[in-house]
Design a protein around this motif. Structure first.
Motif, mmCIF file in Angstrom:
data_model
loop_
_atom_site.group_PDB
_atom_site.id
_atom_site.type_symbol
_atom_site.label_atom_id
_atom_site.label_comp_id
_atom_site.label_asym_id
_atom_site.label_seq_id
_atom_site.Cartn_x
_atom_site.Cartn_y
_atom_site.Cartn_z
ATOM 1 N N SER A 500 29.747 33.868 43.200
ATOM 2 C CA SER A 500 28.809 33.222 44.227
ATOM 3 C C SER A 500 28.838 31.852 44.117
ATOM 4 C CB SER A 500 27.395 33.820 44.182
ATOM 5 O OG SER A 500 26.436 33.361 45.239
ATOM 6 N N GLY A 501 29.470 31.290 45.164
ATOM 7 C CA GLY A 501 30.012 29.869 44.756
ATOM 8 C C GLY A 501 30.916 29.672 43.545
ATOM 9 N N ALA A 502 30.604 28.755 42.735
ATOM 10 C CA ALA A 502 31.525 28.453 41.655
ATOM 11 C C ALA A 502 31.033 29.391 40.487
ATOM 12 C CB ALA A 502 31.704 27.118 41.166
ATOM 13 N N VAL A 503 29.922 30.022 40.712
ATOM 14 C CA VAL A 503 29.279 30.693 39.308
ATOM 15 C C VAL A 503 29.589 32.155 39.455
ATOM 16 C CG1 VAL A 503 27.023 30.881 38.334
ATOM 17 C CG2 VAL A 503 27.568 28.689 39.678
ATOM 18 N N PRO A 504 29.753 32.704 38.206
ATOM 19 C CA PRO A 504 29.860 34.142 38.406
ATOM 20 C C PRO A 504 28.694 34.907 38.276
ATOM 21 C CG PRO A 504 30.482 33.259 36.026
ATOM 22 C CD PRO A 504 30.355 32.137 37.073
ATOM 23 N N VAL A 505 28.382 35.974 38.957
ATOM 24 C CA VAL A 505 27.242 36.616 39.092
ATOM 25 C C VAL A 505 27.570 37.945 38.676
ATOM 26 C CG1 VAL A 505 26.390 35.041 40.644
ATOM 27 C CG2 VAL A 505 27.715 37.060 41.686
ATOM 28 N N PRO A 506 26.321 38.693 38.453
ATOM 29 C CA PRO A 506 26.489 40.304 38.218
ATOM 30 C C PRO A 506 27.020 41.150 39.521
ATOM 31 C CG PRO A 506 24.430 39.451 37.339
ATOM 32 C CD PRO A 506 24.795 38.246 38.024
ATOM 33 N N ALA A 507 27.799 41.841 39.109
ATOM 34 C CA ALA A 507 28.325 42.890 40.230
ATOM 35 C C ALA A 507 27.412 43.610 40.842
ATOM 36 C CB ALA A 507 29.639 43.543 39.855
ATOM 37 N N ASP A 508 27.073 43.917 42.300
ATOM 38 C CA ASP A 508 26.254 44.731 42.530
ATOM 39 C C ASP A 508 26.590 46.203 42.775
ATOM 40 O OD1 ASP A 508 28.124 43.622 44.503
ATOM 41 O OD2 ASP A 508 26.776 44.155 46.374
ATOM 42 N N ASN A 509 25.917 47.044 42.792
ATOM 43 C CA ASN A 509 26.402 48.575 42.835
ATOM 44 C C ASN A 509 27.000 49.123 44.286
ATOM 45 O OD1 ASN A 509 26.447 51.338 42.751
ATOM 46 N ND2 ASN A 509 24.695 51.567 41.222
ATOM 47 N N LEU A 510 28.213 49.359 44.101
ATOM 48 C CA LEU A 510 28.978 49.623 45.570
ATOM 49 C C LEU A 510 29.000 51.303 45.548
ATOM 50 C CD1 LEU A 510 31.668 47.355 45.139
ATOM 51 C CD2 LEU A 510 29.594 46.644 46.346
ATOM 52 N N SER A 511 28.445 52.142 44.902
ATOM 53 C CA SER A 511 28.688 53.694 44.897
ATOM 54 C C SER A 511 28.368 54.146 46.065
ATOM 55 C CB SER A 511 27.778 54.150 43.612
ATOM 56 O OG SER A 511 26.374 54.039 43.796
ATOM 57 N N TRP A 512 27.190 53.416 46.807
ATOM 58 C CA TRP A 512 27.116 53.884 47.990
ATOM 59 C C TRP A 512 27.929 53.985 49.333
ATOM 60 C CZ3 TRP A 512 26.219 51.151 52.744
ATOM 61 C CH2 TRP A 512 26.135 49.931 52.602
ATOM 62 N N LYS A 513 28.745 52.938 49.090
ATOM 63 C CA LYS A 513 29.618 52.652 50.150
ATOM 64 C C LYS A 513 31.038 52.293 49.522
ATOM 65 C CE LYS A 513 29.365 47.653 50.168
ATOM 66 N NZ LYS A 513 29.039 46.213 50.624
ATOM 67 N N PHE A 514 31.512 53.337 48.836
ATOM 68 C CA PHE A 514 32.774 53.273 48.474
ATOM 69 C C PHE A 514 34.012 53.192 49.439
ATOM 70 C CE2 PHE A 514 31.910 55.101 43.919
ATOM 71 C CZ PHE A 514 31.921 54.076 43.310
ATOM 72 N N ALA A 515 33.689 54.235 50.303
ATOM 73 C CA ALA A 515 34.460 54.395 51.386
ATOM 74 C C ALA A 515 34.678 53.280 52.358
ATOM 75 C CB ALA A 515 34.438 55.657 52.369
ATOM 76 N N GLY A 516 33.636 52.420 52.545
ATOM 77 C CA GLY A 516 33.807 51.347 53.436
ATOM 78 C C GLY A 516 33.668 49.905 52.871
ATOM 79 N N GLY A 517 33.618 49.761 51.567
ATOM 80 C CA GLY A 517 33.671 48.624 50.987
ATOM 81 C C GLY A 517 33.318 48.620 49.163
ATOM 82 N N GLY A 518 34.039 49.719 48.647
ATOM 83 C CA GLY A 518 33.630 49.949 47.149
ATOM 84 C C GLY A 518 35.082 50.161 46.549
#
Length: 625
Positions: A500-518
């Protein structure tokens, strides 16, 4: 001390059996213009043995073998080359002096020649390794080992006068002395060459520049400790075919890995590898050779400049781009970093989040189910998901062309998104009671959540979770190992951090939207998928045409979408594309439908307009020779 020869040598005493052998034949074997290859480093003995058997079974042979003490442990490394002419070869390690001598004699009698030798210590005991190859060309050769400096100089003069050139040099400490080994071959093509040893870093750097200006390339590089100082030995040869090359030294493990990936992307192969002790710890050196014509592609410089400017303008930590045309890779490269903390560079195989580029891939899964007569695009969604509220009157086709009326992000709520869902069906129950935004078929309104509904349908029809279905039908069936639903619990050294910007951030959970954005992937595998789609190897050509046909609303107006894909044109050429944006990702996948061109652009920060970059790159590709 130096030993060198710059002038071309005159071949003397050539055996009569060589008369029918082309002077370039042996050179092509030792330095082919293009060949499949691989390399490993730092393996344990057991792991090395497993890899050795695997590559041997695949038809590869060792061309460079390295054994070192790293971190108090014995580690094995090797460079492999596809054995295109099926010639015999052998490689042995951990031999005593007597065992090496016997192997040397046996293989020489069998018509093999030594191409690489190593000397090292394990448990205080001096051991040896060697690589032999069937000498089909009957090239005269000689080798020796464990000689001191004076003996090395004497032998150098002898073999130089006899018209041999050195192809391998090793130096290693033995007590208070430095011992040397070397391999020589008859200089049949009268190739200009030079060898220097016991060079300081500055002396090596000067000679490197001088020889480069004279059209020579590094063929073999060695570094060792001598009298408490770092020394270097190297062999240069005239670069008669003008193909590209690179040589680097004194690299940390991280930076050797970085350059390995960078040069591989640019179309080079590793031909010589060294690991050696220094006052600062183990360091690495490598020599690379141009392995295909990617470096010579006329559009390369323009694409480089466009990507570099785009990266800088948008403050991206890392970005990777791969271009194929009619199945041939024209360009594959990363810029910046996948991990700015560990200084791991971005490269063509860096794995990024695809964001909404996941959607057209889910569309391919759906069309597979259609072809297998498990799914009807014009059937109501509730035929397959009867538990959904009755107001869900949309059809499967409308899930895919954004005409379903299903909510999108803000309208669907967000308190549940951090949860882990094992199936898409479980996820959609969090928002399926939200009212539709419009009557299906009357509007186009982009919806990621509609694709989770589509995934739930696929689960019901296949009897598998979306992840399992995807892995079976896309990842495994098509041989695209990096293309899969994101699972951060499974570690992968090639996966980019999320920025996020130049800083690494924790990855958010994408399991709810694998098909559309995961989904995650490398640019290499995403591009391969596009090429396979054009070749009819993912779905049928008829299904692909259906996906790339502009859909219409109930009033007959065209929507601008096919089934998932955005349809349009660039410079008069029909394209199908899809972009994506989410935390830690901005992506673009473009296919020139009638021109065989696939472009994949992936980055690790949600910033910029990759569609505009794709326009620039597409223009270059269309105009390139």
């Amino acid at each position: 001390m130096k030993n060198s020869i710059l002038a071309s040598s005159i071949a003397l005493g050539v055996m009569t059996s060589l008369a029918a052998v082309s002077p370039t034949m042996a050179a092509n074997i030792d330095d082919p213009n293009s060949v499949a290859w691989s390399s490993i480093r730092g393996y344990s003995s057991a792991d090395f043995g497993k890899y050795f058997q695997q590559k041997k079974a695949q038809g590869y042979r060792v061309i460079d073998l390295e054994v070192d003490r790293i971190g108090g442990k014995t580690r094995y490394s090797a460079v492999w080359q596809y054995n295109s002419d099926k010639r015999g070869w052998a490689s042995y390690r951990n031999m005593t002096n007597a065992q090496f001598s016997q192997r040397w004699k046996d293989f020489r009698k069998q018509g093999y020649r030594l191409i690489d030798q190593e000397s090292y210590k394990i448990g205080g005991k001096r051991l040896y390794a060697g690589v032999w190859v069937q000498n089909k060309e009957n090239t005269p050769w000689v080798s020796y080992r464990n000689v001191d400096s004076a003996a090395f100089s004497k032998r150098f003069k002898t073999y130089q006068k006899q018209g041999y050139r050195m192809v391998d040099v090793e130096a290693y400490p033995s007590g208070s002395k430095t011992l040397y080994s070397a391999i020589w071959v008859k200089n049949q093509p009268n190739l200009g060459w030079a060898e220097y040893r016991n060079m300081s870093a500055s002396s090596y750097a000067k000679r490197f520049k001088d020889f480069q200006k004279q059209g020579y390339r590094v063929a073999d590089l060695e570094s060792y400790r001598q009298g408490g100082r770092q020394k270097y030995a190297a062999i240069w040869v005239k670069n008669t075919n003008g193909r590209g090359w690179a040589a680097r030294r004194d690299m940390s493990a991280t930076w050797f890995g970085n350059y390995w990936k960078t040069y591989r992307d640019q179309g080079y192969r590793l031909v010589d590898f060294e690991a050696y002790p220094t006052i600062g710890g183990t360091r690495y050196a490598g020599v690379w050779r141009q392995n295909n014509d990617r470096r010579n592609w006329s559009g390369r410089t323009g694409v480089d400049q466009a990507i570099a400017a785009y990266k800088k303008r948008n403050g991206l930590p890392g970005i990777s781009v791969v271009i194929q045309k009619h199945g041939k890779t024209l360009y594959a490269r990363g810029f910046g970093y996948a991990d700015t903390i560990k200084k791991k560079v971005a490269h063509a195989d860096t794995i990024y989040r695809l964001a909404s580029v996941s959607k057209p891939i889910t569309g391919l899964l759906a069309m597979r189910q259609v072809e297998q007569r498990r799914l009807n695009l014009d059937a109501p969604t509730r035929r397959y998901l009867p538990s959904m509220p009755g107001f869900h009157t949309h059809k499967i086709r409308q899930l895919m062309n954004h005409q379903s009326g299903i909510c999108h992000y803000a309208e669907c709520g967000s308190g549940w998104r951090g949860q882990t869902f094992n199936t898409a069906f479980a996820a959609i129950q969090k928002y399926e009671k939200q009212p539709l935004l419009f009557t299906p078929g009357t509007k186009v309104d982009y919806s990621t959540h509609a694709f989770s509904v589509l995934a739930a349908v696929l689960e019901k029809r296949s009897g598998r979770s979306y992840s399992a279905l995807f892995t079976r039908d896309i990842t495994n069936r098509l041989g695209l190992p990096t293309l899969r639903p994101e699972n951060r619990k499974v570690k992968n050294a090639n996966r980019s951090l999320v920025y996020s910007g130049a800083v690494p951030v924790p990855a958010d959970n994408l399991s709810w939207k694998f098909a559309g954005g995961g989904i995650e992937s490398s640019a290499v595998d995403l591009t391969k998928l596009g090429t396979k789609l054009l070749q009819g190897r993912v779905i049928s050509n008829a299904s692909r045409t259906q996906m790339w046909t502009n859909s219409t609303l109930n009033n007959g107006n065209r929507s601008g979408y096919g089934l998932v894909w955005s349809l349009g044109s660039h410079r008069g050429k029909a394209i199908a594309s899809h972009g994506g944006a989410q935390l830690g990702a901005r992506s673009h996948w473009r296919i020139y439908r009638n021109d065989g061109i696939v472009i994949s652009i992936l980055s690790n920060r949600n910033n910029g307009n990759p569609s505009g970059l794709a326009d620039q790159i597409g223009t270059i590709v269309l105009n390139a020779r």
